[in-house]
Design a protein around this motif. Structure first.
Motif, mmCIF file in Angstrom:
data_model
loop_
_atom_site.group_PDB
_atom_site.id
_atom_site.type_symbol
_atom_site.label_atom_id
_atom_site.label_comp_id
_atom_site.label_asym_id
_atom_site.label_seq_id
_atom_site.Cartn_x
_atom_site.Cartn_y
_atom_site.Cartn_z
ATOM 1 N N HIS A 95 -62.162 -36.201 53.762
ATOM 2 C CA HIS A 95 -61.301 -35.829 54.444
ATOM 3 C C HIS A 95 -60.563 -37.012 55.663
ATOM 4 N N SER A 96 -59.831 -35.598 55.724
ATOM 5 C CA SER A 96 -58.258 -36.515 56.287
ATOM 6 C C SER A 96 -57.742 -37.379 55.216
ATOM 7 N N MET A 97 -56.805 -38.477 55.507
ATOM 8 C CA MET A 97 -56.881 -39.837 54.696
ATOM 9 C C MET A 97 -57.839 -39.466 53.478
ATOM 10 N N GLY A 98 -58.703 -39.283 53.172
ATOM 11 C CA GLY A 98 -59.981 -39.065 52.481
ATOM 12 C C GLY A 98 -59.876 -38.264 50.551
ATOM 13 N N ALA A 99 -59.072 -37.263 51.519
ATOM 14 C CA ALA A 99 -58.646 -36.541 50.850
ATOM 15 C C ALA A 99 -57.485 -36.631 50.091
ATOM 16 N N MET A 100 -56.827 -37.455 50.925
ATOM 17 C CA MET A 100 -55.323 -37.731 49.998
ATOM 18 C C MET A 100 -56.146 -39.419 48.724
ATOM 19 N N VAL A 101 -57.568 -39.621 49.249
ATOM 20 C CA VAL A 101 -57.130 -40.651 47.763
ATOM 21 C C VAL A 101 -58.259 -40.160 46.964
ATOM 22 N N GLY A 102 -59.518 -38.684 47.253
ATOM 23 C CA GLY A 102 -59.654 -37.712 47.015
ATOM 24 C C GLY A 102 -58.991 -36.660 45.922
ATOM 25 N N PHE A 103 -57.923 -36.914 46.189
ATOM 26 C CA PHE A 103 -56.530 -36.131 45.032
ATOM 27 C C PHE A 103 -56.422 -36.765 44.405
ATOM 28 N N GLU A 104 -55.946 -38.238 44.557
ATOM 29 C CA GLU A 104 -55.010 -39.224 43.348
ATOM 30 C C GLU A 104 -56.755 -39.388 42.400
ATOM 31 N N LEU A 105 -57.685 -39.710 43.045
ATOM 32 C CA LEU A 105 -58.770 -40.468 42.538
ATOM 33 C C LEU A 105 -59.147 -39.265 41.739
ATOM 34 N N ALA A 106 -59.036 -38.050 41.568
ATOM 35 C CA ALA A 106 -59.287 -36.571 40.526
ATOM 36 C C ALA A 106 -58.286 -36.879 39.362
ATOM 37 N N LEU A 107 -56.829 -36.617 39.915
ATOM 38 C CA LEU A 107 -55.610 -37.373 39.286
ATOM 39 C C LEU A 107 -56.557 -37.861 37.485
ATOM 40 N N ARG A 108 -56.545 -39.119 38.227
ATOM 41 C CA ARG A 108 -56.929 -40.358 37.977
ATOM 42 C C ARG A 108 -58.363 -40.009 36.674
ATOM 43 N N LEU A 109 -59.280 -39.702 37.263
ATOM 44 C CA LEU A 109 -60.239 -38.841 36.444
ATOM 45 C C LEU A 109 -59.891 -38.323 35.322
ATOM 46 N N GLU A 110 -59.969 -36.923 35.550
ATOM 47 C CA GLU A 110 -59.390 -36.313 35.071
ATOM 48 C C GLU A 110 -57.846 -36.698 33.798
ATOM 49 N N ARG A 111 -57.196 -37.365 33.892
ATOM 50 C CA ARG A 111 -55.937 -38.917 32.532
ATOM 51 C C ARG A 111 -57.671 -39.371 32.036
ATOM 52 N N ARG A 112 -58.409 -39.392 32.758
ATOM 53 C CA ARG A 112 -59.880 -40.060 31.665
ATOM 54 C C ARG A 112 -59.965 -39.207 31.373
ATOM 55 N N GLY A 113 -60.421 -38.139 30.990
ATOM 56 C CA GLY A 113 -60.834 -36.613 30.228
ATOM 57 C C GLY A 113 -62.247 -36.454 30.878
#
Length: 258
Positions: A95-113
């Protein structure tokens, strides 16, 4: 519990463990927020969904740890903490700032498979939609930072009315606003996971059009959900949000099983 899942972590709170849940939901707080913001959601979604909530450093039981004042820094720190919990379908809600953290986290998780089941972007415009703000909150004096918090109604009134508590909370609040306001999206691969955006109909911080632009950041499908309320509609509409998230997660699990 799966063998690789840690029993405890300074970053992850699990208020209502649901070891037999079909999926996990990782929740990331707003600027100045803490893991306990999601305690009602954790209660509402169990035992079908195992809710994990993130505790950023610099607040509550982590108040003596240095704050992390960048979105990338928070996402980088979280990847290793979150991966062990991906032993079953893992949804992410920010939520709010957490959405930006979540988006960047999701990108990093996908890069790790590891592809999340779905990313829920709540109360935040898409990363590609930048607003120019000539008066950043993190650069304001304490009085005006507090005025911003009161206007958004997202901080516990007991904190705002208690000078000692407020003095302890302000450094983390200011650090979070610095992270949110200095974040700059770097164009790159879209998420493979679907994105579901949730927005309050009276939220001055994000318009439906800005929320709809999250569709540009995924190749896995997009949906937009509008809810009555302002910026902190998840707290105002908790039963409705819980029902919505449970339905969306169930639908995606059903698609995966077909």
């Amino acid at each position: 519990m799966a063998p690789n899942v840690p029993e405890s972590s300074p970053w992850i709170r699990r208020y209502n463990p649901a070891p037999d849940a079909r999926a996990r939901l990782l929740c990331l707080p707003h600027a100045g927020g803490s893991a306990s913001f999601y305690l009602p959601l954790s209660r509402a979604l169990g035992p079908d969904i195992d809710v994990l909530t993130v505790q950023y450093p610099g607040r509550q039981d982590r108040r003596h740890e240095p704050c992390v004042d960048s979105i990338a820094g928070l996402a980088d720190a979280l990847v290793g903490e979150v991966l062990p919990w991906a032993d079953r379908p893992l949804a992410i809600f920010g939520h709010s700032m957490g959405a930006m953290v979540g988006f960047e986290l999701a990108l990093r998780l996908e890069r790790r498979g590891t592809q999340p089941l779905v990313f829920f972007a709540s109360g935040r415009r898409a990363p590609s939609r930048k607003r120019e703000d000539g008066d950043p909150v993190h650069l304001r004096d304490d009085r005006r930072v507090i005025a911003e918090l009161r206007a958004l109604s997202g901080t516990d009134a007991r904190v705002l009315d208690d000078e000692e508590l407020l003095r302890m909370a302000l450094p983390a609040i200011r650090s979070d606003y610095r992270a949110a306001e200095t974040y700059r999206y770097v164009p790159g691969p879209r998420l493979a996971a679907p994105i579901h955006a949730h927005v309050g109909t009276e939220d001055s911080k994000v318009t439906p059009d800005e929320a709809r632009a999250w569709a540009d950041h995924t190749s896995g499908g997009f949906d937009l959900h509008a809810h009555p309320g302002g910026h902190f509609f998840p707290a105002e509409q908790m039963p409705r949000i819980a029902t919505s998230l449970a339905g969306e997660i169930s639908g995606l699990l059903l698609q995966k099983s077909v």
